[in-house]
Scaffold this motif. Structure first.
Motif, PDB file in Angstrom:
ATOM      1  N   THR A 293      -4.995   1.214   2.595  1.00  0.00           N
ATOM      2  CA  THR A 293      -4.938  -0.052   3.327  1.00  0.00           C
ATOM      3  C   THR A 293      -5.950  -1.044   2.769  1.00  0.00           C
ATOM      4  O   THR A 293      -7.166  -0.840   2.893  1.00  0.00           O
ATOM      5  CB  THR A 293      -5.103   0.148   4.852  1.00  0.00           C
ATOM      6  OG1 THR A 293      -5.244  -1.124   5.481  1.00  0.00           O
ATOM      7  CG2 THR A 293      -6.281   1.030   5.220  1.00  0.00           C
ATOM      8  N   GLN A 294      -5.440  -2.053   2.122  1.00  0.00           N
ATOM      9  CA  GLN A 294      -6.295  -3.081   1.534  1.00  0.00           C
ATOM     10  C   GLN A 294      -7.249  -3.627   2.592  1.00  0.00           C
ATOM     11  O   GLN A 294      -8.456  -3.637   2.418  1.00  0.00           O
ATOM     12  CB  GLN A 294      -5.418  -4.199   0.956  1.00  0.00           C
ATOM     13  CG  GLN A 294      -6.149  -5.263   0.143  1.00  0.00           C
ATOM     14  CD  GLN A 294      -6.856  -6.307   0.962  1.00  0.00           C
ATOM     15  OE1 GLN A 294      -8.025  -6.616   0.698  1.00  0.00           O
ATOM     16  NE2 GLN A 294      -6.223  -6.845   1.981  1.00  0.00           N
ATOM     17  N   SER A 295      -6.676  -4.059   3.723  1.00  0.00           N
ATOM     18  CA  SER A 295      -7.477  -4.725   4.757  1.00  0.00           C
ATOM     19  C   SER A 295      -8.257  -3.737   5.627  1.00  0.00           C
ATOM     20  O   SER A 295      -9.277  -4.083   6.208  1.00  0.00           O
ATOM     21  CB  SER A 295      -6.558  -5.533   5.674  1.00  0.00           C
ATOM     22  OG  SER A 295      -5.670  -4.650   6.361  1.00  0.00           O
TER      23      SER A 295
ATOM     24  N   THR B 245      -4.579  -2.604   9.337  1.00  0.00           N
ATOM     25  CA  THR B 245      -3.147  -2.574   9.648  1.00  0.00           C
ATOM     26  C   THR B 245      -2.861  -1.668  10.852  1.00  0.00           C
ATOM     27  O   THR B 245      -3.140  -0.465  10.814  1.00  0.00           O
ATOM     28  CB  THR B 245      -2.356  -2.121   8.403  1.00  0.00           C
ATOM     29  OG1 THR B 245      -2.599  -3.080   7.378  1.00  0.00           O
ATOM     30  CG2 THR B 245      -0.871  -2.010   8.675  1.00  0.00           C
TER      31      THR B 245
ATOM     32  N   SER C 113       0.833  -1.205   0.000  1.00  0.00           N
ATOM     33  CA  SER C 113       0.000   0.000   0.000  1.00  0.00           C
ATOM     34  C   SER C 113       0.873   1.262   0.000  1.00  0.00           C
ATOM     35  O   SER C 113       0.547   2.263  -0.649  1.00  0.00           O
ATOM     36  CB  SER C 113      -0.943  -0.001   1.202  1.00  0.00           C
ATOM     37  OG  SER C 113      -1.912  -1.029   1.035  1.00  0.00           O
TER      38      SER C 113
ATOM     39  N   GLU D  79       8.797 -11.855  -1.102  1.00  0.00           N
ATOM     40  CA  GLU D  79       7.892 -12.456  -0.125  1.00  0.00           C
ATOM     41  C   GLU D  79       7.400 -13.843  -0.500  1.00  0.00           C
ATOM     42  O   GLU D  79       7.118 -14.635   0.383  1.00  0.00           O
ATOM     43  CB  GLU D  79       6.729 -11.518   0.230  1.00  0.00           C
ATOM     44  CG  GLU D  79       5.759 -11.246  -0.868  1.00  0.00           C
ATOM     45  CD  GLU D  79       4.659 -10.287  -0.447  1.00  0.00           C
ATOM     46  OE1 GLU D  79       4.277 -10.259   0.727  1.00  0.00           O
ATOM     47  OE2 GLU D  79       4.163  -9.556  -1.310  1.00  0.00           O
TER      48      GLU D  79
HETATM   49  C1  F6R Z   1       2.583  -7.377   0.385  1.00  0.00           C
HETATM   50  C2  F6R Z   1       1.484  -7.039   1.282  1.00  0.00           C
HETATM   51  C3  F6R Z   1       1.756  -6.184   2.455  1.00  0.00           C
HETATM   52  C4  F6R Z   1       0.581  -5.235   2.735  1.00  0.00           C
HETATM   53  C5  F6R Z   1       0.798  -4.450   4.027  1.00  0.00           C
HETATM   54  C6  F6R Z   1      -0.295  -3.434   4.261  1.00  0.00           C
HETATM   55  O1  F6R Z   1       2.179  -8.144  -0.676  1.00  0.00           O
HETATM   56  O2  F6R Z   1       0.375  -7.457   1.078  1.00  0.00           O
HETATM   57  O3  F6R Z   1       2.945  -5.449   2.288  1.00  0.00           O
HETATM   58  O4  F6R Z   1       0.444  -4.368   1.645  1.00  0.00           O
HETATM   59  O5  F6R Z   1       0.868  -5.345   5.103  1.00  0.00           O
HETATM   60  O6  F6R Z   1      -1.535  -4.044   4.309  1.00  0.00           O
HETATM   61  P1  F6R Z   1      -2.865  -3.213   4.133  1.00  0.00           P
HETATM   62  O7  F6R Z   1      -2.879  -2.685   2.735  1.00  0.00           O
HETATM   63  O8  F6R Z   1      -3.958  -4.182   4.422  1.00  0.00           O
HETATM   64  O9  F6R Z   1      -2.806  -2.095   5.135  1.00  0.00           O
END
Ligand code: F6R
Length: 359
Positions: free
Chosen positions: A102-104, A107, A58, A243
Motif C-alpha cells: 500500500t503506497q499510502s 487504503t 498495488s 484512469e
Molecule cells: C492507480 C492507483 C490506485 C492505488 C490503490 C491502492 O494508479 O494509484 O489503484 O494503487 O488505490 O492504493 P495504496 O497503494 O495507497 O493502497
C-alpha cells in the motif's frame, strides 16, 4: 514542488531510476548483502505460504511479487485484491504470512484485511511509502519504499518501488533458504541495470508522445496483451491508460483473447503486446497477428534480446524477472501523453482520490 514539470506524474515517472538506486542503497550492502531485519526474514521463512494483499496498482505489483517469491525463494504465494479478500477469505494454509502492499498505507479495503489478520494472530508486513501510516503501524513489520511523496493520483514510482523491494526481499529469503537461483541472482547489479534502462526509456519521451498521438489519442478502446509476467504488466498498463485518459482499455492474457474478447477488435483498434519472456515470445507474437488479421493496429514493446526488425519499442535487457520494471515505463508515458494531449488534468483524473479511505 513539481519544479519545471507541467504535472507531477511526469516528474514521478522521471524519478524512477533514482528510486531504484535509493532502494539498492537502503536495503543492500555494497556487496549486495541484504540489509533487512533478520526477524522479519525469519518470520517469512517460517511461513508455508505468503499472501500478498493490495488494491489497484498495488495489487498489480503483488502479481509480480508472486513470481519473485516463488522463483527466488520457492515459497508458494497467493495475491489477492483486498476488497475481495476481506469478505470472502480463501482457505488459508497452516502458517500464513501476510504482505500488505500500500503506497499510502491508508487504503480502507486493505486495512480491513489487516484487522482480520491481527485478530487471527497471523504475522504481517506492510510495504508502504508513508512512515507511520495506519497499515504500517498495525502490521507486525514495515518496510518503506523510499520513493518520495507520490502526488499524482496515477501511481507510477510506487509500483516500480514495490516490485524492486519485493525482489530484494525475495532474494534475501531465497538465500536464507539456500536456493541456488537466489544465490546467483545479483540483485545489486540488476537494479543498477534497471536504473540505467529506465533512464534510457524516459529519454525517449518524444517517441512515446508520437506513438500516443498516432495510436491512442483518437481511439476509445485499446488493449495491452502479454503472457505470464507480461500479462501482469498489461493489467497495470491498462489501468494507467484508463484512469487518466478515459480510454476503455483491457489488459489481457494474450492466449485468452481468442476465447471471446477478440470480437471487440475493429479496424484500427490498438493492441499493444509486451514481449519480454523468452518462452512465450513466439506465442504473443502470433496472438498479435490474430488481432491484426481482424484489423487491429498492433504495437510491440519488446526486450532487446527478443526483438526483431519492425518492433516498435525495444527495451534494454535485464533479468527476465525484473523486466516489468522496464516494460511498465513506456506504458506510463503513453498514458501520460494521451491524457496531456486530450487536455485533461493528468494529476487529478475525474472521480478519483489519491488514497481511498472508504470500503
Ligand atoms: C492507480 C492507483 C490506485 C492505488 C490503490 C491502492 O494508479 O494509484 O489503484 O494503487 O488505490 O492504493 P495504496 O497503494 O495507497 O493502497
Amino acid at each position: 514542488d513539481k519544479g519545471t514539470y507541467p504535472f507531477y506524474m511526469l516528474k514521478e515517472v522521471d524519478e524512477q531510476p533514482n528510486v531504484m538506486r535509493k532502494l539498492a542503497q537502503t536495503y543492500l550492502s555494497e556487496h549486495g548483502e541484504p540489509n533487512i531485519d533478520k526477524q522479519l526474514l525469519q518470520a517469512m521463512e517460517a511461513a508455508d505460504r505468503l499472501y500478498i494483499i493490495g488494491a489497484g496498482t498495488s495489487y498489480h505489483a503483488g502479481l509480480i511479487g508472486k513470481r519473485l517469491f516463488e522463483n527466488l525463494a520457492h515459497i508458494p504465494t497467493e495475491v489477492h485484491v483486498s476488497s475481495e479478500f476481506a469478505y470472502e477469505q480463501p482457505m488459508l494454509s497452516e502458517k500464513p504470512f501476510f504482505i500488505f502492499l500500500t503506497q499510502s498505507g491508508e487504503t480502507a479495503d486493505s486495512r480491513e484485511v489487516l484487522v482480520n489478520v491481527n485478530d487471527a494472530g497471523y504475522p504481517s508486513l506492510t510495504i508502504t511509502n508513508v512512515q507511520n501510516s495506519t497499515l504500517s503501524r498495525e502490521a507486525t513489520y514495515t518496510l518503506l519504499l523510499h520513493a518520495g511523496p507520490e502526488i499524482a493520483v496515477a501511481s507510477t514510482k510506487a509500483y516500480t518501488a514495490q516490485i524492486a523491494l519485493e525482489a530484494i526481499l525475495a532474494k534475501a529469503l531465497g538465500e536464507l533458504t539456500g536456493q541456488i537461483i537466489a544465490q546467483n541472482f545479483n540483485i545489486r547489479q540488476q537494479l543498477g541495470l534497471v536504473a540505467t534502462g529506465m533512464q534510457a526509456i524516459v529519454d525517449e519521451k518524444d517517441k512515446l508522445e508520437e506513438m500516443s498521438s498516432k495510436y491512442l489519442l483518437k481511439t476509445n478502446r485499446a488493449f495491452y496483451i502479454g503472457r505470464g509476467i507480461d500479462h501482469a504488466v498489461s493489467l497495470e498498463a491498462a489501468l494507467k491508460l484508463k484512469e487518466i485518459s478515459y480510454i476503455q482499455c483491457e489488459g489481457f492474457a494474450s492466449g485468452e483473447l481468442k476465447h471471446g474478447t477478440i470480437a471487440l477488435i475493429e479496424a484500427g483498434t490498438p493492441v499493444i503486446g509486451f514481449i519480454t519472456q523468452a518462452k512465450t515470445a513466439g506465442l504473443t507474437r502470433s496472438n498479435l497477428q490474430e488481432t491484426m488479421a481482424r484489423g487491429a493496429q498492433t504495437l510491440t514493446i519488446v526486450r532487446e534480446s527478443l526483438a526483431v526488425d519492425g518492433d516498435d519499442l525495444v527495451l534494454p535487457d535485464v533479468d527476465e524477472m525484473l523486466m516489468p520494471l522496464l516494460s511498465v515505463v513506456p506504458a506510463q508515458l503513453l498514458a501520460y501523453y494521451t491524457s496531456l494531449n486530450k487536455g485533461l488534468d493528468v494529476d487529478k483524473p475525474r472521480n478519483l482520490a489519491k488514497s481511498v479511505t472508504v470500503e
